[in-house]
Design an enzyme around this catalytic site. Structure first.
Site, PDB file in Angstrom:
ATOM      1  N   ASN A 185       0.830  -1.208   0.000  1.00 51.13           N
ATOM      2  CA  ASN A 185       0.000   0.000   0.000  1.00 51.13           C
ATOM      3  C   ASN A 185       0.866   1.260   0.000  1.00 51.13           C
ATOM      4  O   ASN A 185       0.652   2.185   0.781  1.00 51.13           O
ATOM      5  CB  ASN A 185      -0.944  -0.003   1.218  1.00 51.13           C
ATOM      6  CG  ASN A 185      -2.023   1.054   1.112  1.00 51.13           C
ATOM      7  OD1 ASN A 185      -2.366   1.507   0.018  1.00 51.13           O
ATOM      8  ND2 ASN A 185      -2.572   1.474   2.235  1.00 51.13           N
ATOM      9  N   HIS A 208     -22.708  -0.938  24.294  1.00 53.80           N
ATOM     10  CA  HIS A 208     -21.496  -0.748  25.090  1.00 53.80           C
ATOM     11  C   HIS A 208     -21.553   0.487  25.984  1.00 53.80           C
ATOM     12  O   HIS A 208     -20.678   0.665  26.836  1.00 53.80           O
ATOM     13  CB  HIS A 208     -20.279  -0.635  24.158  1.00 53.80           C
ATOM     14  CG  HIS A 208     -20.144  -1.773  23.200  1.00 53.80           C
ATOM     15  ND1 HIS A 208     -20.431  -1.644  21.860  1.00 53.80           N
ATOM     16  CD2 HIS A 208     -19.762  -3.058  23.381  1.00 53.80           C
ATOM     17  CE1 HIS A 208     -20.221  -2.802  21.259  1.00 53.80           C
ATOM     18  NE2 HIS A 208     -19.829  -3.679  22.159  1.00 53.80           N
ATOM     19  N   TYR A 237      -0.589  -7.724  -9.379  1.00 55.55           N
ATOM     20  CA  TYR A 237      -1.552  -6.969  -8.577  1.00 55.55           C
ATOM     21  C   TYR A 237      -2.824  -6.877  -9.407  1.00 55.55           C
ATOM     22  O   TYR A 237      -2.944  -6.034 -10.294  1.00 55.55           O
ATOM     23  CB  TYR A 237      -0.996  -5.581  -8.241  1.00 55.55           C
ATOM     24  CG  TYR A 237      -1.968  -4.663  -7.542  1.00 55.55           C
ATOM     25  CD1 TYR A 237      -2.814  -5.133  -6.538  1.00 55.55           C
ATOM     26  CD2 TYR A 237      -2.037  -3.312  -7.872  1.00 55.55           C
ATOM     27  CE1 TYR A 237      -3.703  -4.292  -5.894  1.00 55.55           C
ATOM     28  CE2 TYR A 237      -2.914  -2.452  -7.225  1.00 55.55           C
ATOM     29  CZ  TYR A 237      -3.744  -2.947  -6.244  1.00 55.55           C
ATOM     30  OH  TYR A 237      -4.631  -2.110  -5.605  1.00 55.55           O
ATOM     31  N   CYS A 242     -23.705   4.494  22.432  1.00 57.51           N
ATOM     32  CA  CYS A 242     -24.373   3.360  21.788  1.00 57.51           C
ATOM     33  C   CYS A 242     -25.138   2.564  22.840  1.00 57.51           C
ATOM     34  O   CYS A 242     -24.826   2.617  24.042  1.00 57.51           O
ATOM     35  CB  CYS A 242     -23.358   2.468  21.080  1.00 57.51           C
ATOM     36  SG  CYS A 242     -22.150   1.685  22.162  1.00 57.51           S
ATOM     37  N   ASP A 264      -1.436  -9.977  -4.953  1.00 54.18           N
ATOM     38  CA  ASP A 264      -2.782  -9.599  -4.519  1.00 54.18           C
ATOM     39  C   ASP A 264      -3.740  -9.905  -5.667  1.00 54.18           C
ATOM     40  O   ASP A 264      -3.753  -9.219  -6.679  1.00 54.18           O
ATOM     41  CB  ASP A 264      -2.799  -8.110  -4.177  1.00 54.18           C
ATOM     42  CG  ASP A 264      -4.161  -7.627  -3.703  1.00 54.18           C
ATOM     43  OD1 ASP A 264      -5.109  -8.439  -3.668  1.00 54.18           O
ATOM     44  OD2 ASP A 264      -4.281  -6.429  -3.370  1.00 54.18           O
ATOM     45  N   ASP A 303      -2.510  -2.329   4.959  1.00 57.92           N
ATOM     46  CA  ASP A 303      -3.787  -2.980   5.229  1.00 57.92           C
ATOM     47  C   ASP A 303      -3.759  -4.454   4.841  1.00 57.92           C
ATOM     48  O   ASP A 303      -4.744  -5.170   5.028  1.00 57.92           O
ATOM     49  CB  ASP A 303      -4.926  -2.263   4.484  1.00 57.92           C
ATOM     50  CG  ASP A 303      -4.666  -2.156   2.996  1.00 57.92           C
ATOM     51  OD1 ASP A 303      -3.497  -2.294   2.584  1.00 57.92           O
ATOM     52  OD2 ASP A 303      -5.625  -1.910   2.242  1.00 57.92           O
ATOM     53  N   HIS A 304      -2.625  -4.909   4.303  1.00 56.78           N
ATOM     54  CA  HIS A 304      -2.383  -6.327   4.018  1.00 56.78           C
ATOM     55  C   HIS A 304      -1.240  -6.826   4.895  1.00 56.78           C
ATOM     56  O   HIS A 304      -0.470  -6.038   5.442  1.00 56.78           O
ATOM     57  CB  HIS A 304      -1.989  -6.533   2.549  1.00 56.78           C
ATOM     58  CG  HIS A 304      -3.068  -6.187   1.564  1.00 56.78           C
ATOM     59  ND1 HIS A 304      -3.683  -7.124   0.773  1.00 56.78           N
ATOM     60  CD2 HIS A 304      -3.623  -5.004   1.236  1.00 56.78           C
ATOM     61  CE1 HIS A 304      -4.572  -6.535   0.000  1.00 56.78           C
ATOM     62  NE2 HIS A 304      -4.556  -5.235   0.259  1.00 56.78           N
ATOM     63  N   GLU A 332       1.256  -2.693  -5.244  1.00 56.51           N
ATOM     64  CA  GLU A 332       0.739  -1.351  -4.947  1.00 56.51           C
ATOM     65  C   GLU A 332       1.852  -0.454  -4.404  1.00 56.51           C
ATOM     66  O   GLU A 332       1.723   0.172  -3.355  1.00 56.51           O
ATOM     67  CB  GLU A 332      -0.447  -1.415  -3.974  1.00 56.51           C
ATOM     68  CG  GLU A 332      -1.415  -0.263  -4.154  1.00 56.51           C
ATOM     69  CD  GLU A 332      -2.707  -0.405  -3.362  1.00 56.51           C
ATOM     70  OE1 GLU A 332      -3.492   0.551  -3.385  1.00 56.51           O
ATOM     71  OE2 GLU A 332      -2.931  -1.466  -2.747  1.00 56.51           O
ATOM     72  N   CYS A 384     -21.320   3.157  16.368  1.00 55.28           N
ATOM     73  CA  CYS A 384     -20.514   2.687  17.493  1.00 55.28           C
ATOM     74  C   CYS A 384     -19.039   2.894  17.181  1.00 55.28           C
ATOM     75  O   CYS A 384     -18.589   2.682  16.053  1.00 55.28           O
ATOM     76  CB  CYS A 384     -20.806   1.215  17.750  1.00 55.28           C
ATOM     77  SG  CYS A 384     -19.812   0.475  19.067  1.00 55.28           S
ATOM     78  N   ASN A 391      -7.091 -10.074  -5.266  1.00 50.15           N
ATOM     79  CA  ASN A 391      -8.286  -9.250  -5.056  1.00 50.15           C
ATOM     80  C   ASN A 391      -9.598 -10.028  -5.122  1.00 50.15           C
ATOM     81  O   ASN A 391     -10.640  -9.451  -5.429  1.00 50.15           O
ATOM     82  CB  ASN A 391      -8.320  -8.084  -6.057  1.00 50.15           C
ATOM     83  CG  ASN A 391      -8.059  -6.751  -5.367  1.00 50.15           C
ATOM     84  OD1 ASN A 391      -8.502  -6.529  -4.241  1.00 50.15           O
ATOM     85  ND2 ASN A 391      -7.353  -5.882  -6.037  1.00 50.15           N
TER      86      ASN A 391
END
Length: 573
Positions: free
Chosen positions: A9, A526, A141, A523, A182, A305-306, A34, A549, A184
């Site tokens: 990323n 919680h 990718y 919320c 990736d 994020d991977h 990426e 939340c 996807n």
């Protein structure tokens, strides 16, 4: 021989240094996706890493988008390398070849499929069972399908088809093939955090393609991990109609659950492991059976994020003595060679007066788009320009001055300043100047200036009104009958109570105009403060705000995950 694939990323993920990050991954061949690096933005620190040789593919149509790179240790230097899947980007020696049949693709499609920098291929010599063989590593990718852009769905399927065509052609040419990166698309329900949330999960075109590309996923589900290799070999041999490649992770971990490689950063889903497995290492069946010793994911490695995925083989690498021409160390700016001036010049067509506007690539991804496998909670304006025709044309190459013929009169600078009565302060002592009285003749002009006169025993506050703003002080009063010195009474002072009332009224006014965000409710589950979100998707609710939340997204059965609290923010609050 060890391989690692990781969607980083953005190359900036390697904040502590690229070499340190590569060394920590501890692999011979490291494939990253990426990178978001284009050819003009590639710097020496990224391109040339001590102990490695690197191979990049860049997006041709958009900056900061897509891009893949393969870093090979010096002991894993490839014998050949090329960019893209079609061969259209290959114009150098030591290319890999074996492109397959492109009869189902138009020339325009092939150009577009390789235009986004989504594939780099390296070919290596390996020693397997005392025999020298070739293995080709395809770093990809794959595109993401956007539900709002139907053309991208077709683009993704065409890319899959081209990838399969190239991989199977290389197999047919006698090379072992590894496809990693990736992809996807999450393959099976076990690879998705909440498959029941997706309608017709198995009918997804990407999953159907994976079923055709990979070897018998159903048989792998039924097989036990302890099954002997002879039985596996007989099944692989008998299964002629199935795909030619094996998912290496599922080969070693056929029933492991919650093994995900991608999570949504927008919802904090990594904290609850609410993700998908869309990063793979595929290998041809023979290589998977004979040479692979293990594979796993690395969710502990953060920065993207991977997470990375690794696989290890029993065979040893036979490095080439010299990297192929695609290697970044041969790029002119890094090779230490003097460059010609013509390299920086671009040939321009003189016939066309205006350049044709470039069309954007079909449905390019946006930075904050969400992946399809996650199902999160849920005119030309030329009137402003004016041309002024001149009677005589200006000489070529010189800029002609244009005059403003606007009908609106220009304002005077002094008109922006309002006259005000101020106390006269002492600025200098003027010799021979007598005492002024409060009765003098009237002024000629209305422009006022603050004056300061040193007048000895004078105690009154005065203001002198003069004709020009630059006249501040005078040294004599003889013969001057067109000036006025007038007495100014001191302004009445406001009491403390009146000042507080005035401040309070001002505070109320500004609070009514510049009110902050509405107070966050708690919320229901919680009893914790919610977070404020804004709808960014186009539609009737775009721009509206709502509360949800504040906990990270997770499965409905997880009490630590986000509850289903939702509340619109009312207008005017």
């Amino acid at each position: 021989m060890k391989l690692v694939t990781w969607n980083i990323n953005g190359i900036r993920t390697f904040k502590s240094g690229i070499k340190k990050a590569l060394d920590n991954l501890d692999a011979d061949i490291i494939c990253v996706q990426e990178t978001k690096v284009t050819r003009d933005l590639l710097d020496e620190r990224t391109a040339i890493v001590d102990g490695y040789n690197s191979y990049f593919s860049y997006s041709r149509g958009r900056s900061g988008y897509s891009g893949v790179a393969t870093y090979c240790r010096d002991n894993a230097t490839p014998s050949a390398a090329e960019e893209g899947l079609t061969g259209l980007l290959t114009n150098h020696e030591r290319a890999i070849g074996c492109y397959g049949d492109h009869a189902d693709f138009s020339s325009e499609e092939l150009q577009l499929l390789d235009n986004e920098g989504r594939a780099v291929i390296t070919q290596h010599k390996i020693m397997c069972q005392d025999k020298e063989q070739t293995v080709t590593v395809i770093n990809v990718y794959c595109p993401r399908a956007d539900s709002d852009k139907p053309e991208r769905k077709q683009f993704k399927l065409q890319f899959y088809k081209l990838l399969q065509c190239r991989a199977e052609a290389l197999l047919k040419c006698g090379s072992h093939v590894i496809v990693l990166g990736d992809v996807n698309t999450s393959h099976r329900q076990i690879d998705h955090c909440d498959p029941s949330d997706i309608d017709d999960f198995a009918e997804n075109p990407g999953r159907k393609w994976l079923n055709s590309f990979l070897y018998s996923s159903r048989q792998e589900e039924e097989e036990e991990p302890e099954e002997d290799e002879h039985h596996k070999e007989s099944e692989i041999t008998d299964c002629v109609q199935m795909g030619k490649f094996v998912d290496i992770f599922r080969y070693f971990h056929p029933t492991r659950t919650n093994a995900f490689t991608c999570w949504s950063t927008l919802t904090g889903a990594r904290q609850t492991n609410y993700g998908t497995r869309i990063d793979y290492i595929f290998a041809d069946r023979q290589l998977a059976l004979e040479e692979f010793a293990g594979a796993d994911i690395m969710p502990e490695v953060e920065g993207s994020d991977h997470c990375p995925v690794w696989a290890e083989m029993k065979c040893s690498l036979l490095p080439c003595s010299k990297p192929p021409p695609l290697c970044t160390r041969y790029l002119p700016e890094f090779a230490g060679k003097q460059q010609k001036l013509s390299r920086f010049l671009v040939k321009v067509d003189q016939k066309s007066s205006q350049p044709e506007p470039k069309e954007a690539l079909p449905g390019s991804q946006e930075e904050e788009e969400k992946r399809e496998n996650m199902n999160p909670f849920c005119a030309h304006n030329i009137s402003g320009k004016r041309s002024f025709a001149s009677e005589s044309a200006a000489p070529k190459g010189k800029k002609s001055k244009t005059t403003n013929t606007s009908l609106k009169p220009r304002g005077n600078l002094l008109s922006f300043f309002k006259p005000k009565l101020t106390d006269v302060k002492q600025c200098e002592n003027t010799p021979g100047l007598g005492e002024f009285t409060s009765s003098h003749s009237k002024p000629k002009a209305s422009t006022t200036s603050e004056l300061c006169l040193g007048m000895g025993s004078m105690t009154e506050h005065i203001e002198l009104v003069v004709d020009a703003p630059s006249q501040l002080c005078t040294s004599s009063t003889t013969g001057e009958t067109d000036r006025t010195v007038k007495t100014k009474q001191p302004a009445p002072q406001l009491s403390v109570e009146q000042s507080d009332v005035k401040k309070g009224a001002s505070s109320v006014f500004w609070k009514s105009v510049l009110h902050g965000p509405p107070p966050a409710p708690c919320c229901k589950v919680h009893k914790e403060p919610c977070v404020l979100r804004t709808v960014k998707k186009e539609g009737p609710n775009m721009g509206k705000q709502f509360f949800v939340c504040g906990r990270p997204q997770g499965h409905a059965s997880n009490p630590e995950a986000r509850c289903n609290f939702f509340m619109w923010v009312e207008k005017g609050k």
